[in-house]
Design a protein around this motif. Structure first.
Motif, PDB file in Angstrom:
ATOM      1  N   LYS A  26     -13.416   7.089  48.389  1.00 24.06           N
ATOM      2  CA  LYS A  26     -13.002   7.069  49.789  1.00 24.06           C
ATOM      3  C   LYS A  26     -12.889   5.655  50.329  1.00 24.06           C
ATOM      4  O   LYS A  26     -13.296   5.371  51.438  1.00 24.06           O
ATOM      5  CB  LYS A  26     -14.027   7.836  50.640  1.00 24.06           C
ATOM      6  CG  LYS A  26     -13.719   9.314  50.742  1.00 24.06           C
ATOM      7  CD  LYS A  26     -12.675   9.591  51.766  1.00 24.06           C
ATOM      8  CE  LYS A  26     -12.339  11.078  51.779  1.00 24.06           C
ATOM      9  NZ  LYS A  26     -11.242  11.404  52.663  1.00 24.06           N
ATOM     10  N   MET A  43      -8.821  11.930  65.847  1.00 25.21           N
ATOM     11  CA  MET A  43      -9.952  12.139  64.941  1.00 25.21           C
ATOM     12  C   MET A  43     -11.083  12.891  65.624  1.00 25.21           C
ATOM     13  O   MET A  43     -11.756  13.701  65.000  1.00 25.21           O
ATOM     14  CB  MET A  43     -10.467  10.813  64.381  1.00 25.21           C
ATOM     15  CG  MET A  43      -9.520  10.153  63.420  1.00 25.21           C
ATOM     16  SD  MET A  43      -8.539  11.287  62.428  1.00 25.21           S
ATOM     17  CE  MET A  43      -9.756  11.835  61.258  1.00 25.21           C
ATOM     18  N   GLU A  45     -10.692  15.077  67.785  1.00 24.15           N
ATOM     19  CA  GLU A  45     -10.260  16.474  67.762  1.00 24.15           C
ATOM     20  C   GLU A  45     -10.528  17.102  66.397  1.00 24.15           C
ATOM     21  O   GLU A  45     -10.972  18.225  66.294  1.00 24.15           O
ATOM     22  CB  GLU A  45      -8.774  16.526  68.080  1.00 24.15           C
ATOM     23  CG  GLU A  45      -8.318  17.881  68.555  1.00 24.15           C
ATOM     24  CD  GLU A  45      -6.945  17.771  69.163  1.00 24.15           C
ATOM     25  OE1 GLU A  45      -6.046  18.420  68.654  1.00 24.15           O
ATOM     26  OE2 GLU A  45      -6.796  17.010  70.147  1.00 24.15           O
ATOM     27  N   TRP A  46     -10.279  16.299  65.366  1.00 27.52           N
ATOM     28  CA  TRP A  46     -10.539  16.791  64.009  1.00 27.52           C
ATOM     29  C   TRP A  46     -11.996  17.164  63.826  1.00 27.52           C
ATOM     30  O   TRP A  46     -12.319  18.158  63.205  1.00 27.52           O
ATOM     31  CB  TRP A  46     -10.170  15.725  62.975  1.00 27.52           C
ATOM     32  CG  TRP A  46      -8.848  15.968  62.377  1.00 27.52           C
ATOM     33  CD1 TRP A  46      -7.728  15.263  62.584  1.00 27.52           C
ATOM     34  CD2 TRP A  46      -8.514  17.013  61.474  1.00 27.52           C
ATOM     35  NE1 TRP A  46      -6.703  15.790  61.879  1.00 27.52           N
ATOM     36  CE2 TRP A  46      -7.150  16.882  61.184  1.00 27.52           C
ATOM     37  CE3 TRP A  46      -9.212  18.068  60.895  1.00 27.52           C
ATOM     38  CZ2 TRP A  46      -6.483  17.743  60.325  1.00 27.52           C
ATOM     39  CZ3 TRP A  46      -8.538  18.915  60.045  1.00 27.52           C
ATOM     40  CH2 TRP A  46      -7.188  18.745  59.780  1.00 27.52           C
ATOM     41  N   ARG A  57      -8.716  19.442  54.281  1.00 27.25           N
ATOM     42  CA  ARG A  57      -8.522  18.033  53.955  1.00 27.25           C
ATOM     43  C   ARG A  57      -8.940  17.765  52.527  1.00 27.25           C
ATOM     44  O   ARG A  57      -8.387  16.924  51.855  1.00 27.25           O
ATOM     45  CB  ARG A  57      -9.347  17.155  54.900  1.00 27.25           C
ATOM     46  CG  ARG A  57      -8.780  17.057  56.283  1.00 27.25           C
ATOM     47  CD  ARG A  57      -9.756  16.383  57.206  1.00 27.25           C
ATOM     48  NE  ARG A  57     -10.074  15.031  56.759  1.00 27.25           N
ATOM     49  CZ  ARG A  57     -11.101  14.337  57.222  1.00 27.25           C
ATOM     50  NH1 ARG A  57     -11.914  14.874  58.110  1.00 27.25           N
ATOM     51  NH2 ARG A  57     -11.324  13.119  56.806  1.00 27.25           N
ATOM     52  N   ARG A 600       3.334  17.930  48.668  1.00 32.56           N
ATOM     53  CA  ARG A 600       3.473  18.051  50.118  1.00 32.56           C
ATOM     54  C   ARG A 600       2.736  16.928  50.812  1.00 32.56           C
ATOM     55  O   ARG A 600       3.190  16.377  51.803  1.00 32.56           O
ATOM     56  CB  ARG A 600       2.897  19.383  50.596  1.00 32.56           C
ATOM     57  CG  ARG A 600       3.845  20.524  50.347  1.00 32.56           C
ATOM     58  CD  ARG A 600       3.142  21.833  50.577  1.00 32.56           C
ATOM     59  NE  ARG A 600       3.990  22.924  50.193  1.00 32.56           N
ATOM     60  CZ  ARG A 600       4.532  23.783  51.054  1.00 32.56           C
ATOM     61  NH1 ARG A 600       4.282  23.674  52.327  1.00 32.56           N
ATOM     62  NH2 ARG A 600       5.301  24.753  50.641  1.00 32.56           N
ATOM     63  N   ILE A 602       2.260  14.031  49.830  1.00 35.91           N
ATOM     64  CA  ILE A 602       3.018  12.782  49.761  1.00 35.91           C
ATOM     65  C   ILE A 602       4.163  12.810  50.750  1.00 35.91           C
ATOM     66  O   ILE A 602       4.513  11.797  51.364  1.00 35.91           O
ATOM     67  CB  ILE A 602       3.555  12.602  48.326  1.00 35.91           C
ATOM     68  CG1 ILE A 602       2.389  12.232  47.444  1.00 35.91           C
ATOM     69  CG2 ILE A 602       4.657  11.572  48.290  1.00 35.91           C
ATOM     70  CD1 ILE A 602       2.695  11.254  46.384  1.00 35.91           C
ATOM     71  N   VAL A 604       4.434  14.149  53.690  1.00 34.17           N
ATOM     72  CA  VAL A 604       4.190  14.042  55.137  1.00 34.17           C
ATOM     73  C   VAL A 604       4.299  12.608  55.624  1.00 34.17           C
ATOM     74  O   VAL A 604       4.130  11.690  54.908  1.00 34.17           O
ATOM     75  CB  VAL A 604       2.802  14.582  55.543  1.00 34.17           C
ATOM     76  CG1 VAL A 604       2.866  16.066  55.655  1.00 34.17           C
ATOM     77  CG2 VAL A 604       1.736  14.119  54.620  1.00 34.17           C
TER      78      VAL A 604
ATOM     79  N   ASP B 218      -5.537   8.176  52.717  1.00 32.98           N
ATOM     80  CA  ASP B 218      -6.764   7.860  53.454  1.00 32.98           C
ATOM     81  C   ASP B 218      -6.668   6.425  53.966  1.00 32.98           C
ATOM     82  O   ASP B 218      -6.548   5.493  53.183  1.00 32.98           O
ATOM     83  CB  ASP B 218      -7.972   8.009  52.545  1.00 32.98           C
ATOM     84  CG  ASP B 218      -8.144   9.447  52.117  1.00 32.98           C
ATOM     85  OD1 ASP B 218      -7.812  10.335  52.935  1.00 32.98           O
ATOM     86  OD2 ASP B 218      -8.590   9.680  50.990  1.00 32.98           O
ATOM     87  N   ASN B 236      -2.751  13.547  57.129  1.00 31.35           N
ATOM     88  CA  ASN B 236      -1.942  14.638  56.612  1.00 31.35           C
ATOM     89  C   ASN B 236      -1.011  15.098  57.723  1.00 31.35           C
ATOM     90  O   ASN B 236      -1.019  14.553  58.819  1.00 31.35           O
ATOM     91  CB  ASN B 236      -2.812  15.789  56.080  1.00 31.35           C
ATOM     92  CG  ASN B 236      -3.741  16.344  57.130  1.00 31.35           C
ATOM     93  OD1 ASN B 236      -3.386  16.382  58.311  1.00 31.35           O
ATOM     94  ND2 ASN B 236      -4.916  16.749  56.718  1.00 31.35           N
ATOM     95  N   ARG B 237      -0.268  16.065  57.385  1.00 30.18           N
ATOM     96  CA  ARG B 237       0.767  16.476  58.327  1.00 30.18           C
ATOM     97  C   ARG B 237       0.180  16.899  59.683  1.00 30.18           C
ATOM     98  O   ARG B 237       0.700  16.560  60.739  1.00 30.18           O
ATOM     99  CB  ARG B 237       1.534  17.654  57.718  1.00 30.18           C
ATOM    100  CG  ARG B 237       2.796  17.959  58.426  1.00 30.18           C
ATOM    101  CD  ARG B 237       3.477  19.090  57.754  1.00 30.18           C
ATOM    102  NE  ARG B 237       4.039  18.645  56.491  1.00 30.18           N
ATOM    103  CZ  ARG B 237       4.874  19.379  55.780  1.00 30.18           C
ATOM    104  NH1 ARG B 237       5.187  20.572  56.196  1.00 30.18           N
ATOM    105  NH2 ARG B 237       5.383  18.933  54.648  1.00 30.18           N
ATOM    106  N   LEU B 240      -0.834  13.916  61.752  1.00 31.24           N
ATOM    107  CA  LEU B 240       0.320  13.223  62.334  1.00 31.24           C
ATOM    108  C   LEU B 240       0.902  14.004  63.497  1.00 31.24           C
ATOM    109  O   LEU B 240       1.285  13.440  64.515  1.00 31.24           O
ATOM    110  CB  LEU B 240       1.387  13.018  61.261  1.00 31.24           C
ATOM    111  CG  LEU B 240       1.021  11.989  60.199  1.00 31.24           C
ATOM    112  CD1 LEU B 240       2.141  11.856  59.193  1.00 31.24           C
ATOM    113  CD2 LEU B 240       0.725  10.643  60.833  1.00 31.24           C
ATOM    114  N   GLN B 242      -0.696  15.987  65.393  1.00 35.21           N
ATOM    115  CA  GLN B 242      -1.583  15.832  66.552  1.00 35.21           C
ATOM    116  C   GLN B 242      -1.413  14.465  67.198  1.00 35.21           C
ATOM    117  O   GLN B 242      -1.469  14.338  68.422  1.00 35.21           O
ATOM    118  CB  GLN B 242      -3.034  16.015  66.106  1.00 35.21           C
ATOM    119  CG  GLN B 242      -3.347  17.468  65.862  1.00 35.21           C
ATOM    120  CD  GLN B 242      -4.814  17.683  65.624  1.00 35.21           C
ATOM    121  OE1 GLN B 242      -5.609  16.768  65.786  1.00 35.21           O
ATOM    122  NE2 GLN B 242      -5.171  18.881  65.268  1.00 35.21           N
TER     123      GLN B 242
END
Lengths: 604, 289
Positions: A26, A43, A45-46, A57, A600, A602, A604, B218, B236-237, B240, B242
């Motif tokens: 990471k 973030m 929100e995440w 994720r 997928r 990649i 985005v 990342d 990720n999608r 983005l 959001q």
């Protein structure tokens, strides 16, 4: 369920390694942006989202772990050890004897059906390279499937097996199984109801041996052991022997039928595990009689019995000349009227149903006999020329005259030259080498039987088979009666039929079940116990009864047992249905998913 | 010079002038109408003479007809004082294109002002950059462009924080060119200070990357204006999506708050051409005529 190579689980360190890899991996790519204001909000929100969304994720990681896990599992080769069958060759013996028709539950499943069912489930356990032989255990063991590998064919065969209603000859079946099991590691499974450990010991089978005797929870069977009718001039008396196999007293209703009419009904009580008798006087005259237990029980085959009337008058025997006293004794015991005469001329007129018994002592008598138009039972004279015997005595197979008469132990010291010409209609039914001993045939349209040895020269008169033979002989000479007698299931026998031709075999419900050509084949009795008749072209009926073997009338099952073979545990339980190819498939699918996720990711 | 404002654009720009709703007050005469009466050639109205009035202003023709003294009044024309505040924080200079666009926009706005005899000040909100102050007349255009080209963004500068210090109190029309990536409340607070007695217009300039980020993987996002401000993002999608949603929300909130306070607001991005921004976006809002 087991693991073939547990050591491969050591590979799980790679999974751990992967996780550690991820933890350290990471290291973020640094990127300078104009403001983190919005990113922070995103973030945050995440952080607040559902855990599984967060897991998304880590989808790649999860998939990789799964992939590795399945790969590892596939390497470790797990298997389901579904308690397999030992040996390369599985021999299954299915008892198809009559007692297997016993109903074992309320739905009406018979022991035989249960045996088939268990066989099928046994076949499930079989590994793909185990050959299976199936033996149907009847009076003779039948090899219905020999070293078959095809599962479908096996199942089909098992499903098509039918009950034979014969007596189950366990010994023969076991020796057949033993013979089959040579040269290969094999295991034997027997589905029966009466195989005992003694049978197993006797067979000397050294292989893994499973005897599955299918038992019933309760036994309420009542069987008709014997049924006979005796006809004398005034009346017909019927005697029934019943046996209660259950452990409590039972009442049964006996129904007697004369031909198709109900003649008598009687209720009797039978104590637990004991026999009882019922006698019925004054049955109406009929061709055949039937007795039936009205109550249903587990084993219905032994609830009906048939008897043929002996109403026809006994034949009159004319004894000409010097007749062996043993033979005379037998005649008397059989209840025949006997007329003795020194010479044939002394008899002026022959009564109806007469049979001439003569010892051919003089040439005149020979000549007279040759012209006589009566059934003849001819005995050899001690004055005749002696023929020495060197070979073992053989009898013709399925000969009606020897039915129930075991002549294997017979000793004959010497034979005598034959008197009657050897024409086409003569058939030798007992011989030693090429010397005939007993012949039967037809002369002048009448039957004859001749012994080509003096009874004094043999020990026959001391054997139990002698009176039986005499009885059959007289029966044969008397000619046809309205019934053909009793048969056991599938019994093959020559029939004393007057007119050759095609006969139809009809059962009790008036259905034609077979046809039989008396010229070309021996008659084979039907399987199922019951009353049948043969119908000829002129509409004459000849009744025959197929009876249940007495030994099959008891339905008490033996207990199951299993024996390990002498060389057991050599191939034990290796029916490991491995499923690592499936694991590989799953791993491969995961790999595809992973690839797609990565693609997928990649994009985005 | 030609880099920022191509000559054809300059010709076009000269045909337009800034519209304001406020009547101008200024120190010097100019070409803009003032709310004061003055000495332009345009007649305004008459008013009765009062003692103390300039006798020269009495309209003798009217006196001849009415025997009353009227003073003839003319509209005053005064110059428009125009100030452009340019955000010089490092976020503006992070992308060269964004910075160039910002500078070109500044130059274009200033050029229109200069071309219309407005008094133009360009304030790079920065301690290092030299402001272009109170210049009037198209002759300064070249100098203005040269000066703008010298502007550099710097890490030390905080645009909205420093904005009140750079306030030009005499300015009547102020333009604010920034990417507005701050807390909306904070920005509005500072804008309110700036807005006093002035008309304020915000040009919200965003780069394409800010609008639709193309990053992946990342990432450790470092705020260009503050190195300690780091956010770790696994892009990720969803993330983005959001982000873009948040950005829209941000712009919308800002626009709403500006509208409530009479602050003009347009949101432009670097993908748009200068002409598009000036002659379409700004004209649409009635800023240019």
């Amino acid at each position: 369920m087991g693991i073939l190579f547990p050591s491969f689980f050591g590979l799980s360190i790679f999974i751990a390694g992967l996780i550690i890899f991820y933890m350290f991996k990471k290291e973020y790519t640094q990127q300078v942006v104009s403001s983190n204001l919005l990113w922070k909000q995103v973030m945050n929100e995440w952080q607040a989202t559902k855990w599984w969304k967060k897991l998304q994720r880590q989808l790649l990681l999860l998939l990789q772990i799964l992939f590795l896990f399945f790969l590892m599992l596939a390497l470790a080769r797990p298997y389901v050890s579904s308690e397999g069958i030992e040996g390369e060759h599985v021999i299954i013996i299915i008892d198809s004897s009559a007692s297997m028709a016993t109903v074992i539950d309320e739905i009406g499943t018979t022991r035989f059906a249960k045996a088939k069912q268990e066989t099928l489930s046994l076949l499930e356990k079989r590994s793909r390279d185990q050959a299976v032989s199936i033996i149907s255990l009847g009076a003779k063991p039948t090899l219905v499937m020999n070293r078959e590998l095809n599962e479908k064919a096996l199942k089909k065969t098992v499903e098509e097996l039918t009950i034979s209603y014969e007596y189950g000859e366990v010994k023969q079946a076991l020796s057949l199984a033993k013979a089959l099991s040579q040269q290969q590691s094999a295991s034997i499974y027997v589905f029966s109801d009466r195989i005992t450990e003694d049978d197993w010991k006797e067979s000397q089978i050294q292989l893994p041996f499973q005897a599955i005797n299918i038992d019933t929870k309760k036994n309420d069977n009542i069987s008709i052991i014997t049924f006979g009718v005796n006809t004398n001039r005034e009346k017909t008396t019927g005697v029934v022997t019943l046996k209660n196999e259950s452990s409590q007293t039972q009442q049964v209703t006996l129904q007697f039928m004369a031909d198709k009419q109900i003649a008598h009904t009687e209720v009797i009580a039978i104590d637990a595990n004991s026999q009882a008798y019922a006698t019925v006087e004054a049955l109406p005259p009929a061709t055949y009689y039937r007795v039936k237990i009205v109550e249903e029980d587990q084993f219905s085959l032994d609830n009906v019995a048939y008897a043929f009337s002996s109403i026809e008058s006994k034949s009159v025997l004319y004894l000409i000349g010097d007749i062996n006293p043993f033979l005379q004794k037998v005649f008397i015991h059989l209840g025949h009227e006997i007329i003795q005469a020194e010479k044939l001329e002394d008899i002026r007129e022959f009564r109806k149903n007469s049979i001439i018994v003569a010892t051919l002592a003089s040439p005149e008598l020979n000549q007279q006999i040759k012209e006589l138009r009566q059934p003849l039972f001819l005995l050899a004279s001690t004055k005749e020329e002696v023929l020495p015997l060197k070979n073992k005595i053989e009898t013709k197979r399925n000969e009606e005259l020897f039915a129930y008469a075991d002549v294997n132990e017979l000793f004959v010291s010497q034979a005598r030259r034959q008197k009657l010409p050897n024409n086409k209609l003569i058939e030798t039914i007992m011989l030693s080498g090429d010397v005939p001993l007993i012949q039967k045939g037809e002369q002048n349209g009448h039957r004859f039987v001749q012994l080509l040895f003096a009874i004094q020269d043999s020990d026959w008169s001391l054997q139990p088979s002698f009176p039986i033979f005499v009885y059959h002989t007289l029966d044969f000479l008397k000619g046809e009666s309205t019934h053909l007698g009793y048969f056991t299931a599938n019994e093959e026998r020559q029939l004393p039929l007057e007119t050759p031709g095609i006969y139809k075999l009809v059962d009790e419900s008036e259905t034609v079940i077979a046809t039989f050509d008396s010229n070309s084949e021996n008659f084979q009795a039907p399987q199922k116990p019951g009353l049948y008749y043969l119908l000829d072209n002129e509409g004459q009926k000849k009744y025959l009864a197929v009876t249940l073997d007495d030994r099959e009338k008891e339905i008490q099952a033996q207990s199951s047992f299993s024996k390990g073979g002498a060389e057991a545990t050599m191939m034990i339980n290796n029916v490991q249905s491995e499923w690592w190819p499936w694991l590989l498939l799953v791993a491969f699918i995961i790999l595809l998913i992973e690839w797609e996720v990565y693609r997928r990711g990649i994009r985005v | 010079m030609t880099m920022l404002l191509p000559s054809d654009l300059r010709v076009r720009l000269a045909r337009y002038q800034w519209q304001t709703t406020q009547m101008k007050r200024g120190i010097q005469k100019g070409s803009r109408r003032s709310k004061m009466f003055g000495s332009s050639l345009d007649f305004s109205d008459y008013r009765p003479y009062q003692p103390g009035d300039d006798v020269r202003q009495v309209d003798w023709n009217v006196y001849a007809r009415t025997k009353r003294h009227y003073i003839k009044r003319f509209l005053d024309e005064q110059e428009l004082s125009l100030t452009i505040y340019l955000d010089c924080s490092s976020s503006m200079g992070l992308e060269e294109k964004k910075w160039q666009t910002a500078k070109a926009l500044t130059a274009a706005i200033a050029h229109i002002g200069l071309a219309n005899d407005d008094r133009v000040s360009i304030i790079p909100v920065s301690k290092r950059n030299v402001p272009f102050l109170n210049k009037k007349g198209i002759v300064f255009s070249k100098q203005m462009v040269q000066q703008i080209e010298m502007f550099k963004s710097s890490v030390e500068d905080r645009f909205f924080e420093q904005l009140p210090q750079f306030r030009q109190p005499k300015s009547m029309l102020s333009f604010l060119i920034s990417d507005c990536l701050e807390q909306v409340d904070e920005m509005i607070k500072q804008m309110k200070v700036l807005q006093a007695h002035q008309q304020l217009r915000v040009v919200h300039l965003l780069s394409e990357i800010e609008l639709t980020p193309t990053m992946s993987g990342d990432l450790q996002l470092i705020n260009v204006e503050q190195e300690t401000d780091i956010v770790q993002v696994s892009v990720n999608r969803q993330v983005l999506k959001q982000y873009e949603q948040r950005l829209r929300q941000h712009c919308f909130t800002l626009e709403k708050q500006c509208n409530e306070r009479g602050i003009g607001y347009i949101q432009v991005n670097t993908a748009q051409s200068l002409e598009d921004i000036l002659f379409f976006e700004m004209r649409k809002n009635g800023w240019l005529a």
